[in-house]
Structures are given as C-alpha cells and as structure tokens.
Design a protein around this motif. Structure first.
Motif, PDB file in Angstrom:
ATOM      1  N   SER A   5       0.833  -1.210   0.000  1.00 26.62           N
ATOM      2  CA  SER A   5       0.000   0.000   0.000  1.00 26.62           C
ATOM      3  C   SER A   5       0.865   1.256   0.000  1.00 26.62           C
ATOM      4  CB  SER A   5      -0.939   0.008   1.206  1.00 26.62           C
ATOM      5  OG  SER A   5      -0.239   0.238   2.419  1.00 26.62           O
ATOM      6  N   ASN A  42      -8.432  -0.348  -0.693  1.00 21.93           N
ATOM      7  CA  ASN A  42      -7.847  -1.564  -0.148  1.00 21.93           C
ATOM      8  C   ASN A  42      -8.763  -2.762  -0.379  1.00 21.93           C
ATOM      9  OD1 ASN A  42      -6.093  -2.985   2.081  1.00 21.93           O
ATOM     10  ND2 ASN A  42      -8.219  -3.219   2.758  1.00 21.93           N
ATOM     11  N   TYR A  68      -4.047  -3.187  -3.094  1.00 26.79           N
ATOM     12  CA  TYR A  68      -4.212  -1.751  -2.862  1.00 26.79           C
ATOM     13  C   TYR A  68      -4.149  -1.014  -4.197  1.00 26.79           C
ATOM     14  CZ  TYR A  68      -4.211   2.215   0.408  1.00 26.79           C
ATOM     15  OH  TYR A  68      -4.571   3.301   1.168  1.00 26.79           O
TER      16      TYR A  68
END
Length: 514
Positions: free
Chosen positions: A312, A401, A408
C-alpha cells in the motif's frame, strides 16, 4: 473554446460524472430497493452530474459492475436472487447498451483499479466512454429477512458478459481459516495487535489510539447524507468497551470496525475529452486522472512484518511520483478505513497526525459512512471529484484496499489537466518476493508473534501466528481453558511467549504457555 479546452488532447481521459444513492431502513421515503435499483439510481445520478447536453447513456461503450458481497465468494448466493448480467441490468435502467459488460473481481481496490484501466483504454483509443457502478443492499436484505419477507430480485437480461471471476488468490489462507480466523475482523485484528506490540501498548491504551483516529471520521460522517451511521462520537465513546460497544476481536470494539449493513450505491463515468466535448459536458465538470497505481501484498501469514503493508505504501508513493506531488500537496485524502491499521500504516509512513486537518477521510470512513462491500472507494472517488471541482487547482488522493491489506490501489485526481501523451499514468507494481517460509507440519513449540481473540456466536477462539523451532511461520489456537495461557492472552501481552503445541483430532494446533 476556452484556453483549457484547446490544450487538452481529445484522447485525454477525464471523469465527467459521479453519482451516489442511498437509503436507510425505516426512514421517510425508504423504498427497500434492490441492489440493481440502487445501482441504477447512482448511474442515473452520475449522468445528471455530468450536466451534458447530449446523451451520456448512449455514449457508454463499456460498463463494469463491482461484484456485490452477496456474490463475492463461490459459496455465497444472493438470498433474493439476482441478475444473470449485473452490468447490463445497471445499463438497462438508464437506457444504455454498452458493447462491453464487465463483472469485477472481489476486492475493495478494484473500482479504483478499473478507473486506471478504463482511463488507459480511453487514452489508447480503445474506448470513448466507460462507467463503473457498484451497489449494496445488505441492510435491506437483513431487514426484510427478519420480517420473513423474500422479494424476487432475479433478472434475466442476457447479453455478452466478461466475468472476471472471484479474484480471491492470496486472500484465502486455509491454516488461518481452520483455526477460526475466517473473515476480515480477526485477520485485521492479528495485524493490528502486531502493530500494538511494536508500540509496546496495552489493549486499553491502543483502543484509545483507535478512538482518537476515528473520532474525526465520525464528524465527517455526521455531515454526509449518504452515511449509514451519521452520528458524531468522541474518542472515549469509540474506545470504551460496553455492552453496546463490545469486543468483536481483540483489540476491536464493535463501533470501530467496518459497517456492512448499508444500502448504498455509487457510479463513476469516464470519457475522452473529445467525447466530453461532443456530449456538451461543461469544462468545469472535468476531473483529470493524474495517477492510478496498484499493488499486491504477500499473504498475511508470510509477511515479514505482520503489522506492515508495504504494498500500500509503494502504491501511494508511486502515484504521488507519477502525479509529481508529495503528500503535503494533497488537499483531500481518503485512506481506506475498514479498520484502523490501513489508516495507521499510511499515517506512520507519511508522518501524518490523527488530528490532520484533512481528516484522512472524505466520506466518514467504513465504520461510520459504511463499508459498501467492494464498492466503498467508489464513494470516496465521488467525494474526491466533488471536492476538486469546487476547489480548482487542488488535488485529492484516494487509497483503496482489498482483502486483509492484500491488494491496494491509489488514485490522484484534480481539475488541473493531466498529460496522457506518454501513457504512463497507470502502473501495476511487482509483488514482493521476501515472504517468510511457512509450515503446515506438526510442531511441538512456537513463539508468538501476534494473535487475536475472536468472538463469534459459536464462542471465542484465540488465534495466533508465530514461529516454530525452525523459524517457519505457523498458525494455531491458544488453549483458553488453561489458566496461564488464558491470562497471557486475555491480558493482551502474549507476544514473545513460548507455547507447547499439540495437534488435536480436528487437525488444529493447540498451544499452552510453557
């Protein structure tokens, strides 16, 4: 033509319309709409939002439907029935007849990933106008079922359909599922407790941190007409464990986890600048897509740091780099907030305070605005579009997410033009290759790295992830009938504790404090 219109190439992808629709059970005007009807109204709202003088519905050549929770796993079926072609059911409600109809995979990142995919298609001339629509009617399903009602929501519309499948690779870990960590709450809780261990904080202190993070989210939700729970709450209210705010899985109290009982839909329409001109979309409606990046994380039990989500971070950093911005240049933020840790990870990396004046959410977040299945981030994108239209020259970042911090996607949006001549504004990052070796073989001892106590209607399970004597990752249950073991786990500090482990007749690894 205005100066801006002259300098934006015809094949530049832009968002021309966004729409949201919602209803709450038993409120005035409640219609108990199906998810197909909710999505149709959101798409209709997005078409109206474009303020086009021409027919946007006729221009849509591609329409993707975000897979509803009811159809997100092979073992789930819509209780009231559904459509045989979900995207074409949405299209039918606005009179659209797209050439391509797509049903997405499972994952909260996918709507934003589709923004990037469709933008790239438009830039390359493979499409001129595409729509993304998602909806959830979980609250209505539960309310009607409780009354013994079962409306028929089935539809047969036929037509070509590109079904991309469930997309569950990397999200189903049999060992964790076998030991009671069968859904998002306990799996996120394991990661959350790993972060708590790194910070050396007790359960109550950490719950206070979560409350401080999410209290500003409730302020945003309280002002959002589409929020499922538009009630402003204090950090203390969110952190304090009560009968109403019970622990669902340590360290999570009920009010701080994603709220799936919603009736919400959102739609996004993307077109080429040339098509927008032809449709008569006013330039002040144009929002440019400056970057969309996506990344896939290692499975939870093989991550080197159980608390971290480097995929992420890599996605967000790459998106900022492509857009030529840093986090301080972003006026509006929405970090996916199904639980605290996806937000904390971004705050930890970028040095953001939970009191950041940007509030870290545009909707109110999944526990308070609502966790609209796989489609939450479409609502965040809708809000981002509205914000950057109103504040010309500003930029918005949405972090989407999927799974248990498994996938992500980051998007950056602005009314400022983005140059798509290089076709380099969409990036998919490589998956890490540094996973920890795992073992499913029997083992006699383990050192605990993280855990949760998961509470369900069937009882409570203490689930741990640790290392066996060979340093391999292993999964098991702590034996809460043993006094010393129960004290370690319920006390919230079993990290680094050694367990003696035996395998029971169900194949589960059961550990006791040595």
């Amino acid at each position: 033509m205005t100066k801006t219109t002259q300098r934006v190439a015809d094949n530049t992808p832009i968002i021309i319309g966004v729409g949201q629709y919602s209803e709450r059970v038993d409120e005035p005007g409640y219609e108990a709409l199906s998810y197909m009807d909710l999505g149709g109204r959101a798409l209709s709202a997005a078409i109206a939002n474009s303020a086009a003088s021409g027919s946007v519905a006729d221009a849509i050549d591609t329409l993707a439907a975000i897979r509803a929770f009811e159809m997100s796993r092979p073992d789930r079926k819509p209780p009231f029935g559904g459509s045989d072609n979900v995207p074409r059911s949405f299209a039918k409600r606005v009179g659209a007849t797209p050439e391509r109809a797509i049903l997405s995979t499972t994952g909260g990142q996918y709507n934003q990933k589709l923004v990037g995919e469709f933008a790239a298609d438009i830039a390359a001339g493979r499409s001129a106008c595409a729509a993304i629509v998602g909806s959830e009617a979980i609250s209505t399903v539960l309310a009607l079922s409780a009354k013994g009602e079962a409306p028929d929501w089935s539809e047969e519309v036929g037509g070509a359909l590109e079904d991309r499948g469930y997309g569950l690779d990397g999200m189903l870990e049999p060992a964790l599922f076998a030991h009671g960590a069968t859904g998002a709450i306990p799996l996120y809780a394991i990661a959350e407790n790993a972060r708590r261990a790194k910070l050396n904080k007790g359960l109550n202190e950490y719950r206070e941190d979560i409350g401080e993070l999410f209290a500003p989210f409730t302020t945003v939700a309280s002002a959002n007409p589409h929020a499922a729970a538009p009630v402003e709450r204090t950090a203390t209210e969110l952190a304090k464990v009560t009968d109403r705010n019970r622990i669902v899985a340590e360290p999570y109290a009920r009010m701080t986890v994603a709220r799936d009982q919603v009736n919400q839909a959102a739609a996004i329409i993307i077109a080429s600048a040339g098509k927008a001109r032809a449709l008569g979309v006013p330039e002040d409606k144009w929002v440019h897509i400056h970057a969309v990046t996506s990344a896939t994380e290692l499975e939870l039990s093989e991550r080197p740091d159980l608390a971290a989500n480097p995929a992420s971070i890599a996605s967000a950093e790459r998106a900022l780099k492509i857009a030529g911005k840093d986090i301080s240049n972003i006026a509006f933020l929405d970090f996916y907030s199904c639980f605290a840790i996806p937000v904390f990870n971004q705050c930890d990396h970028f040095g953001l305070s939970v009191y950041d004046p940007r509030r870290l959410t545009l909707t109110g977040g999944l526990p308070f605005f609502g966790g609209a299945g796989n489609n939450y981030s479409a609502h965040a994108i809708c809000e981002a579009v509205n914000r950057v239209r109103a504040e010309r020259g500003s930029y918005a970042l949405v972090g989407a997410n999927g799974g248990w911090m498994s996938k992500y996607a980051t998007g950056i949006y602005s009314a400022e033009p983005a140059d798509w001549s290089g076709a380099d504004r969409v990036a998919e990052l490589p998956k890490a290759a540094d996973g920890i070796q795992r073992s499913n073989d029997p083992f006699s001892n383990a050192i605990i790295e993280s855990y949760t106590i998961n509470h369900t209607k069937k009882g409570s399970d203490a689930v741990f992830i640790g290392r066996n004597p060979n340093g391999e990752r292993v999964v098991g249950n702590a034996d809460l009938s043993d006094e010393a073991t129960r004290a370690a786990f319920e006390g919230g500090q079993p990290f680094g504790v050694s367990l003696s482990v035996a395998r029971d007749d169900r194949g589960r690894n059961i550990g006791r404090v040595v």
